[in-house]
Write an enzyme that holds these catalytic residues in place. Structure first.
Site, PDB file in Angstrom:
ATOM      1  N   TYR A 141       0.847  -1.200   0.000  1.00 34.39           N
ATOM      2  CA  TYR A 141       0.000   0.000   0.000  1.00 34.39           C
ATOM      3  C   TYR A 141       0.875   1.240   0.000  1.00 34.39           C
ATOM      4  O   TYR A 141       1.698   1.426   0.901  1.00 34.39           O
ATOM      5  CB  TYR A 141      -0.911   0.001   1.225  1.00 34.39           C
ATOM      6  CG  TYR A 141      -1.718   1.280   1.375  1.00 34.39           C
ATOM      7  CD1 TYR A 141      -2.519   1.731   0.331  1.00 34.39           C
ATOM      8  CD2 TYR A 141      -1.672   2.016   2.545  1.00 34.39           C
ATOM      9  CE1 TYR A 141      -3.257   2.897   0.458  1.00 34.39           C
ATOM     10  CE2 TYR A 141      -2.405   3.185   2.682  1.00 34.39           C
ATOM     11  CZ  TYR A 141      -3.192   3.617   1.645  1.00 34.39           C
ATOM     12  OH  TYR A 141      -3.916   4.775   1.762  1.00 34.39           O
ATOM     13  N   ASP A 236       8.703   2.653   1.831  1.00 33.19           N
ATOM     14  CA  ASP A 236       7.513   3.287   2.373  1.00 33.19           C
ATOM     15  C   ASP A 236       7.456   2.944   3.868  1.00 33.19           C
ATOM     16  O   ASP A 236       7.070   1.846   4.251  1.00 33.19           O
ATOM     17  CB  ASP A 236       6.274   2.764   1.646  1.00 33.19           C
ATOM     18  CG  ASP A 236       4.984   3.404   2.131  1.00 33.19           C
ATOM     19  OD1 ASP A 236       4.978   3.965   3.244  1.00 33.19           O
ATOM     20  OD2 ASP A 236       3.975   3.322   1.404  1.00 33.19           O
ATOM     21  N   LYS A 264       2.230   9.128  10.146  1.00 30.09           N
ATOM     22  CA  LYS A 264       1.664   8.573  11.363  1.00 30.09           C
ATOM     23  C   LYS A 264       2.397   9.059  12.606  1.00 30.09           C
ATOM     24  O   LYS A 264       2.051  10.095  13.164  1.00 30.09           O
ATOM     25  CB  LYS A 264       1.600   7.046  11.284  1.00 30.09           C
ATOM     26  CG  LYS A 264       0.673   6.564  10.148  1.00 30.09           C
ATOM     27  CD  LYS A 264       0.423   5.085  10.205  1.00 30.09           C
ATOM     28  CE  LYS A 264      -0.354   4.588   8.990  1.00 30.09           C
ATOM     29  NZ  LYS A 264      -1.769   4.958   8.955  1.00 30.09           N
TER      30      LYS A 264
END
Length: 431
Positions: A141, A236, A264
């Site tokens: 993702y 990532d 995050k």
């Protein structure tokens, strides 16, 4: 359903949400629950139901909700201004902390979301390399851009390296700009990179893909072949950055990419993300160095805003303290081992997959190495356990337990009791 009831106020909010929001929600989590507040490792819904929280806002609340040091930092900054569209001291200090922490980071560019960070990381790699195609790994993702939303969760499997769009509205031409390889299959990835090396602007991967750890030698093998051809390698680390180690998954696994993306945790619960990496690649954000033709335009109204920056600085300050990561890993390991023991005792075809800060149960006896092996798991069993856990006051996503520094022994005991209850509630086969 153990004690989970919905007040009239929450029911009314849910009805309003379904009237004013597509599918009744923000596009993230189930729309039948409205969270009122969070403290430490727990959250409460509008009806007053209390949950041990393993959702953690999809990961940002790594040191817990409403941490007093983060709250103090934010409350001190807000009266001084919330955003300036200009450099501020706290954003600069946070960039300095990231450069000191992440092995690949020589410079940082802030954005507001992980999707933006991944999009710009792919774009700056293409600008540096002068090539258009990106290679990613099936099941990985990388945000909501046209290139990121390829073969994350394809409903119809395609032969590698064909990309499958994960969303309506993606131009057909975008498929031609993305090549897809199987995660944890080093030979297949090497062959694809070698065959297409002169077309590739970059290779992007999650070093820990969703729940799946890299096979021994896989990350280093990808690092070696991308270096051989001069192709920028992007990790990532929106999820893993500052979660697996203070230096991220690149430190934890001992493999250094050319670029990484972060999000995050670095915003401490506020919108903040970043691209970090080698200064010669990051130079494409600086027109004065690369000139008009090589310049990558990037503007964001809230990029590096001081409220998110002070929250991030406070969060990372907590994580720098001795014992912080040891505590998170011990907490996660206790839960993983307890769940695993119950699954084995019950004779269920299941395994605990992941690392102590981030894991879940996959209901399959087959080894989980890549996206396609997860498709053979029992989705019905997964749904049963998630439903039973929620009813027992355990909040988690469909496929993740996020562990925080704030989770306590009491939280773990409640979780293991709930898991035992979910096993006991399994329908019994006749005969």
């Amino acid at each position: 359903m153990d004690g989970i009831t919905r007040s009239l106020d929450e029911q009314a909010l849910v009805r309003t949400a379904h009237r004013v929001l597509p599918a009744g929600g923000f596009g993230n989590f189930a729309s039948d629950i409205v969270i009122r507040e969070g403290r430490g490792g727990r959250v409460w819904d509008v009806s007053g139901n209390e949950y041990v929280d393993y959702l953690l806002g999809s990961g940002p609340m790594f040191i817990g909700h409403a941490h007093p040091e983060v709250t103090e930092a934010v409350l001190a900054q807000v009266p001084r201004g919330t955003t300036f569209f200009a450099n501020n001291e706290h954003g600069i200090r946070l960039a300095e902390v990231i450069v000191d922490a992440m092995p690949c980071a020589e410079q940082v560019r802030f954005v507001s979301s992980g999707s933006e960070a991944d999009m710009y990381a792919m774009r700056v790699a293409r600008a540096f390399r002068g090539r258009d195609r990106i290679l990613k790994f099936e099941g990985g993702y990388h945000g909501m851009s046209d290139w990121g939303l390829m073969s994350l969760a394809p409903r119809r499997l395609a032969n590698f390296p064909v990309a499958v769009p994960d969303s309506a509205g993606i131009p057909k031409s975008a498929r031609e700009e993305v090549l897809v390889a199987p995660f944890n299959d080093l030979d297949a990835a090497r062959a694809l990179i070698a065959a297409h090396h002169d077309e590739l602007g970059g290779v992007i991967l999650e070093p820990f893909q969703r729940l799946i750890p890299p096979a021994p030698g896989f990350l280093q093998g990808i690092r070696d072949i991308t270096a051989q051809y001069g192709i920028p390698l992007i990790f990532d680390e929106v999820v893993t950055g500052f979660r697996f180690a203070y230096g991220g998954a690149q430190s934890y696994y001992g493999v250094t990419p050319d670029l990484c993306t972060l999000g995050k945790i670095i915003g401490g619960g506020f919108p903040l993300a970043a691209i970090a990496g080698r200064s010669d690649i990051m130079a494409h954000f600086d027109k004065g160095i690369v000139g008009e033709d090589g310049f990558l335009m990037q503007v964001g109204t809230l990029s590096g805003n001081p409220v998110a920056a002070v929250a991030g600085l406070a969060t990372l300050g907590v994580l720098r303290r001795p014992g912080a990561y040891e505590q998170v890993f011990a907490t996660g390991r206790t839960l993983m081992d307890g769940i695993d023991a119950m699954l084995k005792k019950a004779g269920l075809p299941a395994q605990v997959v992941g690392e102590p800060p981030l894991f879940d149960v996959v209901f399959s006896a087959e080894e989980v190495r890549d996206y396609r092996s997860t498709l053979r798991a029992d989705a019905g069993l997964q749904k049963h356990f998630n439903t039973q856990l929620r009813a027992a006051g355990i909040l988690k996503g469909d496929s993740k337990y996020y562990i925080s520094l704030a989770h306590t022994a009491e939280d773990l005991e409640q979780t293991l009791r709930a898991f035992a209850g979910a096993i006991a509630a399994l329908p019994r086969k006749a005969g």
